[in-house]
Motif scaffolding. Structure first.
Motif, PDB file in Angstrom:
ATOM      1  N   SER A   1      55.373 -11.979  82.969  1.00 41.76           N
ATOM      2  CA  SER A   1      55.751 -12.720  81.771  1.00 41.76           C
ATOM      3  C   SER A   1      56.861 -13.721  82.091  1.00 41.76           C
ATOM      4  O   SER A   1      57.905 -13.343  82.641  1.00 41.76           O
ATOM      5  N   PRO A   2      56.679 -14.987  81.739  1.00 44.82           N
ATOM      6  CA  PRO A   2      57.704 -15.999  82.038  1.00 44.82           C
ATOM      7  C   PRO A   2      58.974 -15.829  81.220  1.00 44.82           C
ATOM      8  O   PRO A   2      60.001 -16.425  81.534  1.00 44.82           O
ATOM      9  N   ARG A   3      58.904 -15.014  80.174  1.00 53.64           N
ATOM     10  CA  ARG A   3      60.061 -14.842  79.283  1.00 53.64           C
ATOM     11  C   ARG A   3      60.977 -13.690  79.715  1.00 53.64           C
ATOM     12  O   ARG A   3      62.018 -13.468  79.101  1.00 53.64           O
ATOM     13  N   MET A   4      60.578 -12.958  80.753  1.00 56.18           N
ATOM     14  CA  MET A   4      61.361 -11.807  81.190  1.00 56.18           C
ATOM     15  C   MET A   4      62.022 -12.093  82.530  1.00 56.18           C
ATOM     16  O   MET A   4      61.464 -12.787  83.384  1.00 56.18           O
ATOM     17  N   THR A   5      63.231 -11.563  82.710  1.00 56.46           N
ATOM     18  CA  THR A   5      63.897 -11.678  84.003  1.00 56.46           C
ATOM     19  C   THR A   5      63.216 -10.752  85.001  1.00 56.46           C
ATOM     20  O   THR A   5      62.457  -9.848  84.622  1.00 56.46           O
ATOM     21  N   ILE A   6      63.508 -10.944  86.281  1.00 60.63           N
ATOM     22  CA  ILE A   6      62.931 -10.088  87.307  1.00 60.63           C
ATOM     23  C   ILE A   6      63.373  -8.644  87.086  1.00 60.63           C
ATOM     24  O   ILE A   6      62.580  -7.712  87.256  1.00 60.63           O
TER      25      ILE A   6
ATOM     26  N   GLU B   1      63.379  -2.612  98.581  1.00 61.13           N
ATOM     27  CA  GLU B   1      62.252  -2.071  99.355  1.00 61.13           C
ATOM     28  C   GLU B   1      61.221  -3.150  99.685  1.00 61.13           C
ATOM     29  O   GLU B   1      60.514  -3.056 100.687  1.00 61.13           O
ATOM     30  N   VAL B   2      61.120  -4.181  98.828  1.00 60.58           N
ATOM     31  CA  VAL B   2      60.158  -5.256  99.084  1.00 60.58           C
ATOM     32  C   VAL B   2      60.853  -6.499  99.649  1.00 60.58           C
ATOM     33  O   VAL B   2      60.325  -7.608  99.587  1.00 60.58           O
ATOM     34  N   SER B   3      62.040  -6.284 100.186  1.00 55.70           N
ATOM     35  CA  SER B   3      62.803  -7.335 100.875  1.00 55.70           C
ATOM     36  C   SER B   3      63.186  -8.502  99.970  1.00 55.70           C
ATOM     37  O   SER B   3      63.157  -9.669 100.377  1.00 55.70           O
ATOM     38  N   LEU B   4      63.552  -8.191  98.726  1.00 58.62           N
ATOM     39  CA  LEU B   4      64.113  -9.171  97.809  1.00 58.62           C
ATOM     40  C   LEU B   4      65.523  -8.718  97.453  1.00 58.62           C
ATOM     41  O   LEU B   4      65.698  -7.627  96.910  1.00 58.62           O
ATOM     42  N   SER B   5      66.523  -9.525  97.747  1.00 57.04           N
ATOM     43  CA  SER B   5      67.915  -9.161  97.485  1.00 57.04           C
ATOM     44  C   SER B   5      68.156  -8.990  95.987  1.00 57.04           C
ATOM     45  O   SER B   5      67.972  -9.934  95.210  1.00 57.04           O
ATOM     46  N   PRO B   6      68.568  -7.800  95.550  1.00 54.91           N
ATOM     47  CA  PRO B   6      68.805  -7.585  94.116  1.00 54.91           C
ATOM     48  C   PRO B   6      69.812  -8.572  93.532  1.00 54.91           C
ATOM     49  O   PRO B   6      69.599  -9.102  92.433  1.00 54.91           O
TER      50      PRO B   6
ATOM     51  N   TYR C   1      68.015 -11.887  92.972  1.00 54.17           N
ATOM     52  CA  TYR C   1      66.791 -11.996  92.160  1.00 54.17           C
ATOM     53  C   TYR C   1      66.856 -11.358  90.778  1.00 54.17           C
ATOM     54  O   TYR C   1      66.037 -11.699  89.915  1.00 54.17           O
ATOM     55  N   LEU C   2      67.761 -10.445  90.516  1.00 56.00           N
ATOM     56  CA  LEU C   2      67.745  -9.687  89.255  1.00 56.00           C
ATOM     57  C   LEU C   2      67.670 -10.569  88.009  1.00 56.00           C
ATOM     58  O   LEU C   2      66.887 -10.298  87.101  1.00 56.00           O
ATOM     59  N   GLN C   3      68.466 -11.602  87.961  1.00 59.75           N
ATOM     60  CA  GLN C   3      68.557 -12.409  86.740  1.00 59.75           C
ATOM     61  C   GLN C   3      67.724 -13.693  86.791  1.00 59.75           C
ATOM     62  O   GLN C   3      67.837 -14.546  85.915  1.00 59.75           O
ATOM     63  N   ARG C   4      66.870 -13.812  87.775  1.00 55.97           N
ATOM     64  CA  ARG C   4      66.002 -14.976  87.863  1.00 55.97           C
ATOM     65  C   ARG C   4      64.719 -14.757  87.055  1.00 55.97           C
ATOM     66  O   ARG C   4      64.415 -13.634  86.641  1.00 55.97           O
ATOM     67  N   TYR C   5      63.968 -15.844  86.875  1.00 59.36           N
ATOM     68  CA  TYR C   5      62.714 -15.792  86.125  1.00 59.36           C
ATOM     69  C   TYR C   5      61.548 -16.120  87.064  1.00 59.36           C
ATOM     70  O   TYR C   5      61.747 -16.776  88.104  1.00 59.36           O
ATOM     71  N   PRO C   6      60.325 -15.688  86.711  1.00 62.95           N
ATOM     72  CA  PRO C   6      59.188 -15.893  87.609  1.00 62.95           C
ATOM     73  C   PRO C   6      58.981 -17.341  88.049  1.00 62.95           C
ATOM     74  O   PRO C   6      58.616 -17.593  89.196  1.00 62.95           O
TER      75      PRO C   6
ATOM     76  N   ARG D   1      56.783 -13.808  94.027  1.00 59.81           N
ATOM     77  CA  ARG D   1      56.244 -13.215  92.795  1.00 59.81           C
ATOM     78  C   ARG D   1      55.349 -12.017  93.118  1.00 59.81           C
ATOM     79  O   ARG D   1      55.387 -11.008  92.412  1.00 59.81           O
ATOM     80  N   GLN D   2      54.563 -12.114  94.183  1.00 60.57           N
ATOM     81  CA  GLN D   2      53.701 -10.996  94.516  1.00 60.57           C
ATOM     82  C   GLN D   2      54.523  -9.803  95.004  1.00 60.57           C
ATOM     83  O   GLN D   2      54.151  -8.644  94.782  1.00 60.57           O
ATOM     84  N   ARG D   3      55.660 -10.055  95.632  1.00 54.69           N
ATOM     85  CA  ARG D   3      56.558  -8.961  96.018  1.00 54.69           C
ATOM     86  C   ARG D   3      57.180  -8.312  94.780  1.00 54.69           C
ATOM     87  O   ARG D   3      57.382  -7.096  94.748  1.00 54.69           O
ATOM     88  N   VAL D   4      57.463  -9.113  93.767  1.00 56.43           N
ATOM     89  CA  VAL D   4      57.937  -8.553  92.496  1.00 56.43           C
ATOM     90  C   VAL D   4      56.854  -7.665  91.894  1.00 56.43           C
ATOM     91  O   VAL D   4      57.137  -6.571  91.393  1.00 56.43           O
ATOM     92  N   GLY D   5      55.593  -8.135  91.963  1.00 58.71           N
ATOM     93  CA  GLY D   5      54.482  -7.318  91.466  1.00 58.71           C
ATOM     94  C   GLY D   5      54.371  -5.998  92.206  1.00 58.71           C
ATOM     95  O   GLY D   5      54.082  -4.958  91.608  1.00 58.71           O
TER      96      GLY D   5
END
Length: 275
Positions: free
Chosen positions: A114-119, A150-155, A158-163, A171-175
Motif C-alpha cells: 500500500s502506498p499510504r503505509m510506511t515500511i 534479516e532481509v538486509s534493509l537497514s531499519p 527504511y522504517l519511515q519510508r514509503y514504497p 520493495r520485494q525485500r520488504v515483501g
C-alpha cells in the motif's frame, strides 16, 4: 479419531502440506452455462524445509494453486492437508487459524504494498492481523526492525519510508520481510523475481535460501523461469493445462525431460535464450 483424521495425521508425519485432487473452474465471462477448467485434479506435497518449484507456461494454473494454498481463493474440490489438518473441512475462522503459519510473496512489489503505509506499518501488518504483540508496541517494533535486518534493509534507513521511495528490489525485500516476520512454516512465492533484473533475482533467491536454512521455512516457488530453479529448488512439478505432467529434480527436468509438454517448453526457452 475418525478415519479422515487418522489419514491426515499419517500424512503429517512426513509432509508439511499434502494436496490431493485439487480442482478449480471459473465461469466464462458473459456465460452462465460454460466454465473453464483451471485445475484438473492437481496433487502435490511439500515436506518441512523443502523448496518445491511449480513451473509451466502462462495460464497453466500455477498462481491459482498458490492462492488456494494461501487461502486467497477456494477450490471446487480436493483435499488440502496442512500439518495434519484437512483445511477443506474447516470453517473460514478455523482455516484462518490453522494456516496462520502460511504466508505469501506476490509477483508485483509495486501493487502488493500500500502506498499510504510506511515500511514499518507494512512489515508489521501480519503481526497486527494475527494480533501478535498487540499490547507490546515496543516488542512489535523490535520484531519489525529484526525482520528488515534479516532481509538486509537497514531499519534506521527504511522504517519511515514509503514504497514509492524504494527500488523494485528493495520493495520485494520488504515483501519478504512481511512474509517472514510471523516465522511461517510455508511461504508461497508467486513469481517473486519476475519484475527484477538478473542480478537482483539471484540476490533475492540467495536471501530466501538463507532464511529457509536459518529458520526452517518451506517454499512453494511459482515460476516460469526454469533457470532460476537450479540451486534453489529441491524438486520441480511441471504443470500443463491444470495438470501436473512431470516431477523431478531441476537437473532431471531440464536435462532429461520425459513429457512432450516439458520437452517443448524447454525447447522454446532455449530458442528464446539464443536470440
Amino acid at each position: 479419531m475418525s478415519a479422515n483424521a487418522k489419514a491426515a495425521e499419517h500424512l503429517w508425519q512426513e509432509d508439511l502440506l499434502q494436496v490431493q485432487g485439487l480442482r478449480k473452474t471459473y465461469a466464462i465471462k458473459g456465460s452462465n452455462k460454460y466454465k473453464m477448467t483451471v485445475l484438473d485434479g492437481v496433487s502435490l506435497s511439500i515436506k518441512p524445509n523443502e523448496t518445491v518449484g511449480l513451473v509451466g507456461a502462462s495460464g497453466a494454473g500455477k498462481s491459482t494453486i498458490g492462492r488456494i494454498i494461501a487461502g486467497l481463493e477456494s477450490s471446487d474440490s480436493g483435499q488440502l492437508i496442512y500439518q495434519g489438518k484437512d483445511l477443506q473441512r474447516m470453517s473460514a475462522k478455523e482455516r484462518k487459524e490453522a494456516t496462520s503459519s502460511i504466508q505469501m510473496i506476490f509477483q508485483d512489489p509495486y501493487e502488493s504494498l500500500s502506498p499510504r503505509m510506511t515500511i514499518e506499518q507494512l512489515v508489521a501488518e501480519p503481526l497486527v492481523i494475527q494480533k501478535l504483540y498487540a499490547k507490546e508496541p515496543e516488542q512489535r517494533r523490535h520484531a519489525v526492525r529484526e525482520a528488515l535486518a534479516e532481509v538486509s534493509l537497514s531499519p534506521d534507513r527504511y522504517l519511515q519510508r514509503y514504497p514509492h521511495e524504494l527500488s523494485g528490489g528493495e520493495r520485494q525485500r520488504v515483501g519478504l520481510a512481511r512474509a517472514f516476520i510471523t516465522r511461517p512454516k510455508l511461504i508461497v512465492a508467486d513469481e517473486p523475481t519476475s519484475m527484477l533484473d538478473t542480478s537482483l533475482r539471484l540476490d533475492l533467491l540467495q536471501l530466501m535460501k538463507e532464511l529457509s536454512e536459518r529458520h526452517g521455512i518451506a517454499y512453494l516457488f511459482v515460476t516460469h523461469d526454469l533457470a532460476l530453479t537450479r540451486g534453489f529448488c529441491d524438486r520441480l512439478l511441471v504443470l500443463d493445462q491444470g495438470k501436473v505432467v512431470e516431477t523431478g529434480t531441476p537437473e532431471e527436468i531440464t536435462e532429461q525431460p520425459q513429457h512432450p509438454f516439458t520437452q517443448g517448453f524447454i525447447s522454446a526457452l532455449l530458442e528464446l535464450d539464443s536470440f
